[in-house]
Design a protein around this motif. Structure first.
Motif, PDB file in Angstrom:
ATOM      1  N   MET A   1       0.850  -1.192   0.000  1.00 11.01           N
ATOM      2  CA  MET A   1       0.000   0.000   0.000  1.00 11.01           C
ATOM      3  C   MET A   1       0.882   1.237   0.000  1.00 11.01           C
ATOM      4  SD  MET A   1      -3.022   1.119   2.678  1.00 11.01           S
ATOM      5  CE  MET A   1      -1.904   1.228   4.068  1.00 11.01           C
ATOM      6  N   GLU A   2       0.831   1.967  -1.081  1.00 10.33           N
ATOM      7  CA  GLU A   2       1.655   3.168  -1.208  1.00 10.33           C
ATOM      8  C   GLU A   2       0.954   4.355  -0.577  1.00 10.33           C
ATOM      9  OE1 GLU A   2       4.223   5.496  -4.666  1.00 10.33           O
ATOM     10  OE2 GLU A   2       2.522   4.245  -5.221  1.00 10.33           O
ATOM     11  N   ILE A   3       1.705   5.111   0.213  1.00 14.27           N
ATOM     12  CA  ILE A   3       1.190   6.312   0.840  1.00 14.27           C
ATOM     13  C   ILE A   3       1.984   7.503   0.332  1.00 14.27           C
ATOM     14  CG2 ILE A   3       0.944   7.560   3.017  1.00 14.27           C
ATOM     15  CD1 ILE A   3       0.384   4.927   4.389  1.00 14.27           C
ATOM     16  N   ILE A   4       1.269   8.505  -0.175  1.00 14.87           N
ATOM     17  CA  ILE A   4       1.911   9.680  -0.756  1.00 14.87           C
ATOM     18  C   ILE A   4       1.362  10.931  -0.080  1.00 14.87           C
ATOM     19  CG2 ILE A   4       2.265  11.025  -2.861  1.00 14.87           C
ATOM     20  CD1 ILE A   4       1.984   8.427  -4.444  1.00 14.87           C
ATOM     21  N   PHE A   5       2.266  11.821   0.308  1.00 15.81           N
ATOM     22  CA  PHE A   5       1.868  13.076   0.943  1.00 15.81           C
ATOM     23  C   PHE A   5       2.320  14.287   0.134  1.00 15.81           C
ATOM     24  CE2 PHE A   5       2.188  10.229   4.722  1.00 15.81           C
ATOM     25  CZ  PHE A   5       0.848  10.280   5.102  1.00 15.81           C
ATOM     26  N   THR A   6       2.513  14.117  -1.153  1.00 13.07           N
ATOM     27  CA  THR A   6       2.933  15.222  -2.004  1.00 13.07           C
ATOM     28  C   THR A   6       1.915  16.365  -1.920  1.00 13.07           C
ATOM     29  OG1 THR A   6       3.989  13.675  -3.528  1.00 13.07           O
ATOM     30  CG2 THR A   6       3.552  15.890  -4.356  1.00 13.07           C
ATOM     31  N   GLY A   7       2.434  17.587  -1.718  1.00 17.51           N
ATOM     32  CA  GLY A   7       1.570  18.749  -1.605  1.00 17.51           C
ATOM     33  C   GLY A   7       1.073  19.009  -0.196  1.00 17.51           C
ATOM     34  N   LYS A   8       1.435  18.126   0.742  1.00 11.44           N
ATOM     35  CA  LYS A   8       1.038  18.295   2.144  1.00 11.44           C
ATOM     36  C   LYS A   8       2.213  18.822   2.963  1.00 11.44           C
ATOM     37  CE  LYS A   8      -3.088  16.399   1.689  1.00 11.44           C
ATOM     38  NZ  LYS A   8      -4.341  17.170   1.893  1.00 11.44           N
ATOM     39  N   ARG A   9       1.881  19.590   3.977  1.00 10.58           N
ATOM     40  CA  ARG A   9       2.894  20.111   4.893  1.00 10.58           C
ATOM     41  C   ARG A   9       2.633  19.520   6.275  1.00 10.58           C
ATOM     42  NH1 ARG A   9       4.100  25.741   6.842  1.00 10.58           N
ATOM     43  NH2 ARG A   9       6.371  25.925   6.873  1.00 10.58           N
ATOM     44  N   ALA A  10       3.668  18.936   6.865  1.00 10.42           N
ATOM     45  CA  ALA A  10       3.511  18.181   8.110  1.00 10.42           C
ATOM     46  C   ALA A  10       4.383  18.754   9.216  1.00 10.42           C
ATOM     47  CB  ALA A  10       3.863  16.715   7.880  1.00 10.42           C
ATOM     48  N   LEU A  11       3.816  18.839  10.418  1.00 12.24           N
ATOM     49  CA  LEU A  11       4.545  19.273  11.601  1.00 12.24           C
ATOM     50  C   LEU A  11       4.714  18.078  12.528  1.00 12.24           C
ATOM     51  CD1 LEU A  11       5.670  21.539  13.483  1.00 12.24           C
ATOM     52  CD2 LEU A  11       3.317  21.862  14.291  1.00 12.24           C
ATOM     53  N   VAL A  12       5.958  17.828  12.950  1.00 16.34           N
ATOM     54  CA  VAL A  12       6.258  16.707  13.845  1.00 16.34           C
ATOM     55  C   VAL A  12       6.971  17.252  15.071  1.00 16.34           C
ATOM     56  CG1 VAL A  12       7.399  14.473  14.107  1.00 16.34           C
ATOM     57  CG2 VAL A  12       6.515  15.163  11.864  1.00 16.34           C
ATOM     58  N   THR A  13       6.414  17.023  16.246  1.00 18.05           N
ATOM     59  CA  THR A  13       7.081  17.442  17.483  1.00 18.05           C
ATOM     60  C   THR A  13       7.903  16.286  18.043  1.00 18.05           C
ATOM     61  OG1 THR A  13       5.299  16.788  19.013  1.00 18.05           O
ATOM     62  CG2 THR A  13       5.150  18.977  17.987  1.00 18.05           C
ATOM     63  N   GLY A  14       8.893  16.631  18.851  1.00 18.48           N
ATOM     64  CA  GLY A  14       9.761  15.594  19.401  1.00 18.48           C
ATOM     65  C   GLY A  14      10.498  14.841  18.308  1.00 18.48           C
ATOM     66  N   ALA A  15      10.980  15.585  17.322  1.00 19.11           N
ATOM     67  CA  ALA A  15      11.529  14.970  16.113  1.00 19.11           C
ATOM     68  C   ALA A  15      13.034  14.739  16.172  1.00 19.11           C
ATOM     69  CB  ALA A  15      11.197  15.836  14.898  1.00 19.11           C
ATOM     70  N   THR A  16      13.650  14.927  17.328  1.00 11.90           N
ATOM     71  CA  THR A  16      15.107  14.824  17.388  1.00 11.90           C
ATOM     72  C   THR A  16      15.617  13.403  17.510  1.00 11.90           C
ATOM     73  OG1 THR A  16      15.013  15.210  19.771  1.00 11.90           O
ATOM     74  CG2 THR A  16      15.414  17.126  18.365  1.00 11.90           C
ATOM     75  N   LYS A  17      14.797  12.514  18.102  1.00 14.15           N
ATOM     76  CA  LYS A  17      15.265  11.149  18.350  1.00 14.15           C
ATOM     77  C   LYS A  17      14.132  10.154  18.149  1.00 14.15           C
ATOM     78  CE  LYS A  17      18.685  12.414  21.945  1.00 14.15           C
ATOM     79  NZ  LYS A  17      19.872  12.092  21.156  1.00 14.15           N
TER      80      LYS A  17
ATOM     81  N   ASN B   1       1.828  14.781  17.074  1.00 18.95           N
ATOM     82  CA  ASN B   1       2.227  15.180  18.421  1.00 18.95           C
ATOM     83  C   ASN B   1       2.997  14.019  19.056  1.00 18.95           C
ATOM     84  OD1 ASN B   1       1.135  17.878  18.969  1.00 18.95           O
ATOM     85  ND2 ASN B   1      -0.869  16.937  18.637  1.00 18.95           N
ATOM     86  N   ASN B   2       4.301  14.044  18.878  1.00 17.69           N
ATOM     87  CA  ASN B   2       5.139  12.944  19.363  1.00 17.69           C
ATOM     88  C   ASN B   2       5.915  13.292  20.626  1.00 17.69           C
ATOM     89  OD1 ASN B   2       6.847  10.364  18.954  1.00 17.69           O
ATOM     90  ND2 ASN B   2       8.372  11.993  18.971  1.00 17.69           N
ATOM     91  N   ALA B   3       6.165  14.557  20.878  1.00 12.73           N
ATOM     92  CA  ALA B   3       6.989  14.953  22.023  1.00 12.73           C
ATOM     93  C   ALA B   3       6.405  14.394  23.319  1.00 12.73           C
ATOM     94  CB  ALA B   3       7.082  16.472  22.108  1.00 12.73           C
ATOM     95  N   GLY B   4       7.274  13.836  24.150  1.00 11.70           N
ATOM     96  CA  GLY B   4       6.800  13.278  25.410  1.00 11.70           C
ATOM     97  C   GLY B   4       7.948  12.963  26.339  1.00 11.70           C
ATOM     98  N   LEU B   5       7.626  12.798  27.619  1.00 14.05           N
ATOM     99  CA  LEU B   5       8.625  12.387  28.591  1.00 14.05           C
ATOM    100  C   LEU B   5       7.947  11.625  29.726  1.00 14.05           C
ATOM    101  CD1 LEU B   5       8.398  14.428  31.259  1.00 14.05           C
ATOM    102  CD2 LEU B   5       9.458  16.027  29.682  1.00 14.05           C
ATOM    103  N   GLY B   6       8.761  10.923  30.500  1.00 17.65           N
ATOM    104  CA  GLY B   6       8.242  10.156  31.626  1.00 17.65           C
ATOM    105  C   GLY B   6       9.350   9.330  32.249  1.00 17.65           C
ATOM    106  N   TRP B   7       9.094   8.861  33.457  1.00 21.04           N
ATOM    107  CA  TRP B   7      10.083   8.049  34.156  1.00 21.04           C
ATOM    108  C   TRP B   7       9.375   7.183  35.188  1.00 21.04           C
ATOM    109  CZ3 TRP B   7      10.335  13.442  34.094  1.00 21.04           C
ATOM    110  CH2 TRP B   7       9.717  14.078  35.162  1.00 21.04           C
ATOM    111  N   LEU B   8      10.123   6.242  35.718  1.00 17.23           N
ATOM    112  CA  LEU B   8       9.608   5.371  36.766  1.00 17.23           C
ATOM    113  C   LEU B   8       9.814   6.023  38.123  1.00 17.23           C
ATOM    114  CD1 LEU B   8      11.036   1.921  35.602  1.00 17.23           C
ATOM    115  CD2 LEU B   8       8.758   2.825  35.208  1.00 17.23           C
ATOM    116  N   LYS B   9       8.738   6.055  38.926  1.00 17.14           N
ATOM    117  CA  LYS B   9       8.867   6.596  40.273  1.00 17.14           C
ATOM    118  C   LYS B   9       7.697   6.107  41.121  1.00 17.14           C
ATOM    119  CE  LYS B   9      10.724  10.602  41.053  1.00 17.14           C
ATOM    120  NZ  LYS B   9      11.030  12.058  41.200  1.00 17.14           N
TER     121      LYS B   9
END
Length: 244
Positions: free
Chosen positions: A1-17, A82-90
């Protein structure tokens, strides 16, 4: 299944890792013009070097006003992750006010703020849109020492459903993905001890943790027109963990 986003503009948060980084790269490969947001300027520069077409924005999403300033005049955005997130065990008895503010500040409050900004833009243009929130299996099942994290992700699921209801008449879809443990670099480090990993793996019918690509594929599907009748959904990518 091919997915194409040509002509779309996308914002991704937490995109560093990890997952966010791979989502940004795959969106670009599928033809989208990608705007990548993250706190680490060095990691953003590395991403830009690898995929020069990606626009990078260093930003601390916990700052409501700075986020509004940086993103309000960004131009048209059709797709949001909306990918940015954080958390830990406590343990519960050790939770501080700062713990609650920081985790909910990113996982819930910042997500709502970024979504608000993108939705305002979509509505002003009378444009369709697709939004995917990165939640967790922790929103749907209690995990030991994850109380604040579980609460933050439960809020993400509830926000997703309410936003889908409100925005559906404008052809703006809102969904979320709920992964189990995913083998990002951080995931591999945190779950490298068999004594820690094995009890969790035994709760997963497929008897393994997830790979980054398996989450990315789910996100791309929900962003795309292939899922044009799907909104308000929380999609587990958990190997069956929640079926037990």
């Amino acid at each position: 299944m091919e997915i194409i986003f040509t002509g779309k503009r996308a914002l991704v948060t937490g995109a560093t890792k990890g997952i966010g980084r791979d989502i940004a790269i795959q969106l670009a490969k599928c033809g989208a013009q990608v705007v990548a947001v993250g706190r680490n300027q060095t990691d953003l520069a590395t991403l830009k070097h690898e995929v020069p077409s990606i626009q990078i924005i260093p930003l601390d999403l916990s700052d409501w006003n700075a986020t509004s300033t940086a993103l309000t005049n960004l131009g048209p955005i059709d797709l949001l992750v909306n990918n940015a997130g954080l958390g830990w065990l406590k343990p519960m008895s050790e939770i501080t006010e700062e713990d609650v503010d920081s985790v909910l500040g990113i996982n819930t409050k910042a997500l709502i703020n970024v979504t608000r900004i993108v939705v305002q833009n979509l509505l002003s243009r009378n444009a369709p849109g697709s939004i995917v929130n990165l939640s967790s299996q922790a929103s749907l099942a209690g995990l030991m020492h994850h109380t604040v994290y579980c609460a933050s992700k439960g809020a993400v699921d509830a926000f997703t459903r309410a936003a889908a209801l409100e925005l559906g008449p404008y052809n703006i879809r809102v969904n979320c993905v709920n992964p189990t443990v995913i083998l990002t670099d951080m995931g591999k480090l945190g779950w490298s001890d068999p004594k820690v990993a094995e009890p969790m793996i035994q709760k997963i019918p497929l008897r393994r943790f997830g790979e980054v690509r398996e989450v990315v594929d789910a996100v791309l599907y929900l962003l795309s027109d292939r899922s044009s009748m799907v909104t308000g959904t929380c999609l587990p990518v958990d190997g069956g963990f929640l079926a037990c």
